[in-house]
Structures are given as C-alpha cells and as structure tokens.
Design an enzyme around this catalytic site. Structure first.
Site, mmCIF file in Angstrom:
data_model
loop_
_atom_site.group_PDB
_atom_site.id
_atom_site.type_symbol
_atom_site.label_atom_id
_atom_site.label_comp_id
_atom_site.label_asym_id
_atom_site.label_seq_id
_atom_site.Cartn_x
_atom_site.Cartn_y
_atom_site.Cartn_z
ATOM 1 N N LYS A 100 -5.467 51.592 -48.744
ATOM 2 C CA LYS A 100 -5.842 51.727 -47.393
ATOM 3 C C LYS A 100 -5.953 52.942 -47.095
ATOM 4 O O LYS A 100 -6.254 53.294 -45.789
ATOM 5 C CB LYS A 100 -4.493 50.805 -46.721
ATOM 6 C CG LYS A 100 -4.584 49.593 -47.114
ATOM 7 C CD LYS A 100 -5.561 48.601 -46.279
ATOM 8 C CE LYS A 100 -5.000 46.994 -46.519
ATOM 9 N NZ LYS A 100 -5.711 46.255 -45.750
ATOM 10 N N GLU B 114 -12.017 37.390 -47.316
ATOM 11 C CA GLU B 114 -12.015 35.767 -47.059
ATOM 12 C C GLU B 114 -13.414 35.335 -47.012
ATOM 13 O O GLU B 114 -13.625 34.042 -47.340
ATOM 14 C CB GLU B 114 -11.432 35.948 -45.539
ATOM 15 C CG GLU B 114 -9.923 36.066 -45.483
ATOM 16 C CD GLU B 114 -9.580 36.502 -43.955
ATOM 17 O OE1 GLU B 114 -9.320 35.385 -43.323
ATOM 18 O OE2 GLU B 114 -9.311 37.522 -43.613
ATOM 19 N N GLU C 274 -10.462 44.689 -36.700
ATOM 20 C CA GLU C 274 -9.149 44.851 -36.094
ATOM 21 C C GLU C 274 -9.059 45.390 -34.769
ATOM 22 O O GLU C 274 -10.226 46.292 -34.287
ATOM 23 C CB GLU C 274 -8.008 45.726 -36.947
ATOM 24 C CG GLU C 274 -7.868 45.438 -38.455
ATOM 25 C CD GLU C 274 -6.605 45.817 -39.067
ATOM 26 O OE1 GLU C 274 -5.818 46.505 -38.495
ATOM 27 O OE2 GLU C 274 -6.670 45.654 -40.223
ATOM 28 N N ASP D 262 -0.241 49.316 -39.036
ATOM 29 C CA ASP D 262 -1.078 48.228 -39.055
ATOM 30 C C ASP D 262 -0.123 46.864 -39.321
ATOM 31 O O ASP D 262 0.383 46.771 -40.319
ATOM 32 C CB ASP D 262 -2.032 48.313 -40.084
ATOM 33 C CG ASP D 262 -3.333 47.337 -40.239
ATOM 34 O OD1 ASP D 262 -3.491 46.980 -38.968
ATOM 35 O OD2 ASP D 262 -3.877 47.287 -41.237
ATOM 36 N N GLN E 171 -5.567 47.219 -54.275
ATOM 37 C CA GLN E 171 -4.312 46.745 -53.605
ATOM 38 C C GLN E 171 -3.622 45.488 -54.400
ATOM 39 O O GLN E 171 -2.453 45.437 -54.484
ATOM 40 C CB GLN E 171 -5.237 45.827 -52.202
ATOM 41 C CG GLN E 171 -4.218 45.219 -51.319
ATOM 42 C CD GLN E 171 -4.882 44.582 -49.961
ATOM 43 O OE1 GLN E 171 -5.995 44.816 -50.035
ATOM 44 N NE2 GLN E 171 -3.927 44.254 -49.285
ATOM 45 N N HIS F 173 -5.797 34.687 -41.076
ATOM 46 C CA HIS F 173 -5.980 35.759 -41.965
ATOM 47 C C HIS F 173 -4.954 35.830 -43.380
ATOM 48 O O HIS F 173 -5.288 35.811 -44.385
ATOM 49 C CB HIS F 173 -6.157 37.007 -41.439
ATOM 50 C CG HIS F 173 -6.202 38.361 -42.450
ATOM 51 N ND1 HIS F 173 -7.364 38.812 -43.240
ATOM 52 C CD2 HIS F 173 -5.117 39.471 -42.679
ATOM 53 C CE1 HIS F 173 -6.967 39.890 -44.103
ATOM 54 N NE2 HIS F 173 -5.887 40.176 -43.626
ATOM 55 N N ARG G 104 -9.891 46.085 -52.547
ATOM 56 C CA ARG G 104 -8.995 44.870 -52.904
ATOM 57 C C ARG G 104 -8.460 44.915 -54.208
ATOM 58 O O ARG G 104 -7.355 44.635 -54.417
ATOM 59 C CB ARG G 104 -9.798 43.621 -52.644
ATOM 60 C CG ARG G 104 -10.419 43.497 -51.174
ATOM 61 C CD ARG G 104 -9.220 43.360 -50.248
ATOM 62 N NE ARG G 104 -9.544 43.139 -48.829
ATOM 63 C CZ ARG G 104 -9.036 43.391 -47.729
ATOM 64 N NH1 ARG G 104 -7.521 43.844 -48.076
ATOM 65 N NH2 ARG G 104 -9.297 42.937 -46.461
ATOM 66 N N GLU H 43 -11.927 45.619 -42.621
ATOM 67 C CA GLU H 43 -11.062 44.619 -42.077
ATOM 68 C C GLU H 43 -11.499 44.828 -40.387
ATOM 69 O O GLU H 43 -11.205 46.314 -39.987
ATOM 70 C CB GLU H 43 -9.720 44.836 -42.224
ATOM 71 C CG GLU H 43 -9.189 44.413 -43.814
ATOM 72 C CD GLU H 43 -7.695 44.633 -43.947
ATOM 73 O OE1 GLU H 43 -7.135 45.346 -43.163
ATOM 74 O OE2 GLU H 43 -7.345 43.856 -44.850
ATOM 75 N N ASP I 10 -10.372 48.752 -40.844
ATOM 76 C CA ASP I 10 -9.303 49.339 -41.664
ATOM 77 C C ASP I 10 -9.904 49.095 -43.169
ATOM 78 O O ASP I 10 -9.533 48.023 -43.565
ATOM 79 C CB ASP I 10 -8.018 48.151 -41.341
ATOM 80 C CG ASP I 10 -7.057 48.762 -42.354
ATOM 81 O OD1 ASP I 10 -6.837 50.095 -42.890
ATOM 82 O OD2 ASP I 10 -6.213 47.933 -42.821
ATOM 83 N N THR J 210 -9.722 55.102 -42.061
ATOM 84 C CA THR J 210 -9.656 53.958 -41.226
ATOM 85 C C THR J 210 -10.362 54.585 -39.919
ATOM 86 O O THR J 210 -10.452 55.582 -39.737
ATOM 87 C CB THR J 210 -8.069 53.802 -40.786
ATOM 88 O OG1 THR J 210 -7.403 53.575 -41.703
ATOM 89 C CG2 THR J 210 -8.084 52.869 -39.743
ATOM 90 N N TYR K 103 0.179 46.271 -54.519
ATOM 91 C CA TYR K 103 0.651 46.051 -53.519
ATOM 92 C C TYR K 103 2.382 45.561 -53.545
ATOM 93 O O TYR K 103 2.869 45.720 -52.810
ATOM 94 C CB TYR K 103 0.016 45.020 -52.644
ATOM 95 C CG TYR K 103 0.307 43.682 -53.081
ATOM 96 C CD1 TYR K 103 -0.434 43.017 -53.881
ATOM 97 C CD2 TYR K 103 0.984 42.768 -52.062
ATOM 98 C CE1 TYR K 103 -0.272 41.718 -54.374
ATOM 99 C CE2 TYR K 103 1.055 41.489 -52.323
ATOM 100 C CZ TYR K 103 0.439 40.949 -53.449
ATOM 101 O OH TYR K 103 0.530 39.692 -53.708
HETATM 102 MN MN MN Z 1 -5.451 46.018 -41.888
#
Ligand code: MN
Length: 431
Positions: free
Chosen positions: A252, A372, A200, A126, A239, A133, A236, A198, A232, A256, A243
């Site tokens: 993640k 976002e 994508e 990914d 994450q 973004h 959060r 997400e 995806d 997916t 991360y």
């Molecule tokens: Mn992603």
C-alpha cells in the site's frame, strides 16, 4: 431545495454547483500555486478576490489564500469557513455582485489550470469500514474465517504512508516487492502481478486534538473539514505474503491518489443519512445515533490506453458500517492526537446493490476493488471492446467519481484519476 442560480453559467449537471464550493490548490502557467474554489467550469481565485477587496472580512489575512496548501485556511476554524462560504455564495449568485466587474481577474478556467495536492497531509490512516468489503476479502484470504471476531466491535484500520499521497492525474509506477509464487516456499522480488485500486472516501481533519486527550463521538463532527475521493492503490500478491501479523506495508505504501477538490462538510449536510444498524451494539464510546453516513453515489471506470472507458463499479457511501465519528472516537481513545490536514480514509467501499449492467460483472459490480470484482483474480471482468481484466495492466487509467444529489441540489467531487506506468528497474544486489 433547489440550488440558487448563479450569474455565471453553471450546468445543472456540474459537480461544482453554487451549493458545493469545494476548495483546492491551483496554478496557471508559471504562477505560484494558491487557493481556489471550483464553480462550474471555473475556479475562483481567492487570493485575487481578497486582494481586490471582495472578501472584506479577509482584508488582513490575504496571505491565507496565497499558500500552496489549504492547512493555514483550515486552521482559521469553522466560523471562518462558514462565513467565507456565505460570502462566496453571495458573490456568485447576487445580480449586483461586485465580482461581476472584475470577473476576468478572479475567474480562471479549470481547463487552463493545474491542480496540486490540496493539503499538507501529516498522517494518513486507512480504515476498513465496509462490512461487505471486509466479508468478501476475508472469504478470499481466509475462507473458514472471513470476518475476524473484532470487526463488529471496532473500526479496524492501519496507519498508512502520507509521503506517497498524490493528487489526481499523477501516474503511478507498478510496484515491485516480495511475492510468494503459487506452490513455492521461497519468495521472489517481482513487479506485482495483482495491481488493484480501492474506491474510498477520505476525510480531511480540520482541528487539532491535543496529545493525551480523547474526542467523543458527539464532538467528532467539529474535527472534520471536508471530504475527497481516494484511490488506495494496492498490490494484492505483495499484500498476501506480507500482511500477517502486522497488516499491509509495501502493498500500500507506493501511492495513494486523492481528488484535488476538498468538498466542505457544510456542503454535504443535506446528504447525510443513517448508516446500517450495528449489531452487536458497539461499546458505549463508539455509539452514535444520527445521520452520519453520506448518501453519495460512487463509481469506478477503467480506461485502457486510448480505448473507451468501462464502468467497473457503482456503489454508494451510505453502505459503510462505521461512520467518521466512530472512526475519530476510536482513533483518539488512547489519547492519540489528530492534526489539521490528517487524512482518514474509509477503506474500500463495497455495496449490496447490483452495480453497473456491464456484461461480465453481474451482481459483483457494487464492489470497490478488483480483488472482489474478479473473485481474487479468478473470474475476469469484461471491458469495452471485448477485453478482460483480472488486475490492472500497464497503461490502464483508473477513474473514480462521486456525487450526491437530492431535490435539485447536486454536490460532486469531480474525479480522481491515475494511470499505471511500468515497474521500476529492480535494485541491484551487493556482491
Ligand atoms: Mn484501503
């Protein structure tokens, strides 16, 4: 460029026009899953068509279409994909088509079929290729330092988890993981309180590259079979705690989702467009000049239980900073091999446009995830019926759609959808 008419009734609004002909894996009732092509509201059963002798060049290779994944078909190579595409276009447009006499044996209504994961995906990477973004998210996670110094020099990515890629329609359990509550110094194990989507695009690799060899940008187009929509799913709060320093892991890896129809790159050629200017110029091995982005309209809708859908995001894949050729060249610059069926996703696609005119979205609506859209969960979006969301609730269904259109030609992806189920029970503790 107007698409040719078919003798089958295909609505001009259908994603699955005669020019598209995306590949998927379907089954009906208890029958074995096999290869099909979408046209309007129909699926062309390629195994049946080949058995009936309608695809003469495939007479000795009918079994390719009897597989439960597309990998064996993809392995036949681009000349085979292109000749099949021509044969199919003739069969569905020519008045004298031999398909007409046996249509009831070869056509299946999509409404009566079940779609399966189209490809056996060995590896999933990914990327993080949208400048908008990366900048928006960077501001939320690191206000002083939104865009890392490497971002405009290389297509940032992480290696994702292939085992939990699911086809559209598969429900997704709210994941649990370690979360650091606000103000706390010690984490807790908790269902995520910040479940996100997400938006994508995903490219399906169509050709093996051997371990120990590179793929140059100029050859990278040969390595792509087709494209799907990707959700995806992301947690959060998990994450944020996990991360650094190695990137996302449990935030993640739980699911997916991809759309069931793989749109062939040959169907997307008319919609290729140049990406944004890259400044500073990338290193020579990453330079491309040409129209390698896709002018593809994308949207995300939220359907909470039985309530009506609300459009949360409208954007376009053309905004992506790094293109697929650059992603492939970078991925293989070390000699890392690509395999047929690998999935390379773009990363969340956010844009610069205004997005949908829903109340409560204002200028944020071209952003491809709730992180976002809600400014890190601090500014809820308003949904139909007066409700609000910061992150997803149990029972919410996320629906992503994508299509390209130009001069009367329409090529769409259909949908990728998935509903949020409650969290699993927490595992017990020893002792
Ligand atoms: Mn992603």
């Amino acid at each position: 460029m107007i698409q040719p008419p078919s003798w089958l009734p295909v609505s001009p609004d259908s994603d699955f026009s005669v020019y598209n002909l995306p590949y998927g894996i379907f089954s009906k009732g208890k029958e074995k899953a096999r290869v099909g092509v979408a046209l309007g509201e129909w699926i062309l059963d390629l195994a049946a068509a080949a058995q009936l002798g309608l695809l003469s060049e495939w007479e000795g290779a009918v079994s390719v279409f009897e597989q439960e994944v597309l990998n064996e078909f993809i392995a036949q190579g681009r000349p085979a994909w292109q000749s099949l595409r021509k044969s199919l276009q003739r069969l569905v447009t020519e008045e004298e088509s031999p398909l007409r006499a046996v249509a009831d044996q070869v056509l299946v209504r999509q409404a009566e079929a079940r779609m399966h994961l189209p490809v056996r995906i060995g590896d999933y990477t990914d990327f993080y290729s949208s400048l908008e973004h990366a900048t928006n998210v960077g501001k939320l996670f690191r206000p002083d330092n939104p865009l890392m110094p490497n971002w405009k020099y290389l297509p940032v990515a992480y290696h994702g988890r292939a085992s939990s890629i699911v086809v559209s329609g598969t429900p997704v359990h709210r994941p649990q993981g370690q979360i650091l509550p606000a103000g706390a110094e010690v984490p807790v194990l908790s269902p995520t309180q910040a479940l996100d989507f997400e938006l994508e695009l995903g490219y399906i690799i169509g050709k093996n590259s051997p371990l120990g060899s590179n793929v140059a940008t100029s050859e990278a187009g040969d390595y792509v079979f087709g494209c799907v929509l990707v959700n995806d799913w992301s947690a959060r709060d998990i994450q944020r705690w996990e991360y650094q320093p190695l990137g996302p892991f449990l935030s993640k890896n739980f699911a997916t989702s991809i759309s069931p129809w793989v749109v062939p790159m040959d169907a997307l050629v008319p919609f290729q467009t140049e990406g944004p200017r890259q400044e500073p110029p990338p290193l020579p091995y990453l330079r491309t000049s040409g129209a390698f982005n896709l002018d593809l309209e994308l949207e995300v809708a939220l359907k909470p239980g039985e309530l009506p859908e609300s459009t949360l995001c409208q954007t376009n894949a053309r905004y992506l900073y790094w293109n697929i050729r650059q992603q492939i060249a970078h991925h293989t610059v070390t000699g890392c091999n690509l395999s047929i069926g690998d999935l390379l996703a773009t990363g969340t696609i956010s844009g610069t446009g205004p997005g949908p005119s829903s109340p409560g979205l204002s200028s944020r609506g071209s952003n491809g995830c709730l992180l976002e859209l809600t400014k890190g969960g601090t500014s809820p979006v308003v949904i139909a019926g007066g409700g609000q969301r910061t992150y997803l609730l149990d029972g919410d269904e996320v629906i992503m759609r994508g299509f390209a259109h130009k001069n009367g030609l329409r090529v769409g992806f259909g949908e990728v959808r998935g509903k949020v189920l409650p969290a699993l029970e927490q595992p017990g503790a020893e002792g």
